[in-house]
Design a protein around this motif. Structure first.
Motif, PDB file in Angstrom:
ATOM      1  N   TRP A   1      -3.523   5.601   9.018  1.00  0.00           N
ATOM      2  CA  TRP A   1      -4.442   5.515   7.888  1.00  0.00           C
ATOM      3  C   TRP A   1      -4.595   4.056   7.460  1.00  0.00           C
ATOM      4  N   ARG A   2      -3.487   3.330   7.392  1.00  0.00           N
ATOM      5  CA  ARG A   2      -3.558   1.921   6.994  1.00  0.00           C
ATOM      6  C   ARG A   2      -4.306   1.085   8.030  1.00  0.00           C
TER       7      ARG A   2
ATOM      8  N   TRP B   1       0.829  -1.210   0.000  1.00  0.00           N
ATOM      9  CA  TRP B   1       0.000   0.000   0.000  1.00  0.00           C
ATOM     10  C   TRP B   1       0.862   1.257   0.000  1.00  0.00           C
TER      11      TRP B   1
ATOM     12  N   LEU C   1      -7.968   1.691   7.439  1.00  0.00           N
ATOM     13  CA  LEU C   1      -8.469   0.979   6.264  1.00  0.00           C
ATOM     14  C   LEU C   1      -8.625  -0.513   6.552  1.00  0.00           C
TER      15      LEU C   1
ATOM     16  N   ASN D   1     -16.179   1.110   4.975  1.00  0.00           N
ATOM     17  CA  ASN D   1     -15.921   2.522   5.232  1.00  0.00           C
ATOM     18  C   ASN D   1     -16.781   3.383   4.311  1.00  0.00           C
TER      19      ASN D   1
END
Length: 192
Positions: free
Chosen positions: A159-160, A141, A163, A170
């Motif tokens: 952020w990862r 990613w 996710l 989401n």
């Protein structure tokens, strides 16, 4: 804010492994080192000045915490693990001596996996495959950003994690609530 939202309590079988990111001064005007040539990769693995170690810790329910470290030693690794690991946890890691020492200090069961000897699973249940898979997804990613400034790395890690937590569930509303720090007010509902 997703960067500050990480698991604060891990229990059961817990896997830990470190991953490394290139130290990056991306966007800074004045460097205290010679600039790197564009596209030049850092091939040396380890905790040198060109690498930033990140400790990733995950339990089998998917709760994840990660910590940007200055070094990979007992003095640096023990405090964050002490804060989040349950006393009755079973700690799985690679065979690094630092993990054995930390597990002994914390008084938790340690199941090291000897990857260099080709042993990937112990007793059919003790392994670090989940955390390694997470590390692999994280690295893949991160490639899309063509390098992340070290000063912002924690934001990208958050952020990862966000996710991974919300996956396909989401939405813009959940993202806005997370940015405002109100992410925990909502319960993830799934159809059964």
């Amino acid at each position: 804010m997703p960067a500050a939202t990480k698991a604060n309590h891990l229990q059961g079988i817990i896997e830990a492994d470190e991953t490394f990111f290139p130290s990056s001064c991306k966007g800074q005007r004045h460097l205290n080192r010679p600039p790197r040539k564009r596209g030049k990769q850092i091939h040396a693995r380890g905790t040198g000045k060109d690498q930033v170690p990140v400790l990733v810790v995950r339990d089998r329910s998917g709760a994840t915490a990660d910590f940007m470290l200055n070094a990979l030693d007992k003095k640096t690794i023990e405090p964050p693990l002490r804060a989040i690991l349950a006393k009755d946890a079973i700690f799985c890691s690679d065979g690094a001596a630092v993990y054995r020492s930390v597990a002994h200090s914390l008084g938790i069961t340690h199941r090291p996996v000897n990857l260099s000897a080709g042993i990937r699973v112990i007793a059919g249940v003790y392994h670090i495959q989940n955390v390694n898979a997470y590390d692999s997804r994280l690295k893949q990613w991160m490639k899309r950003f063509h390098g992340v400034a070290t000063k912002y790395l924690e934001n990208y890690l958050g952020w990862r994690r966000w996710l991974e937590r919300w996956g396909g569930h989401n939405s813009p509303i959940i993202g806005l609530q997370a940015a405002l720090g109100r992410e925990n007010q909502f319960q993830l509902l799934m159809q059964t």
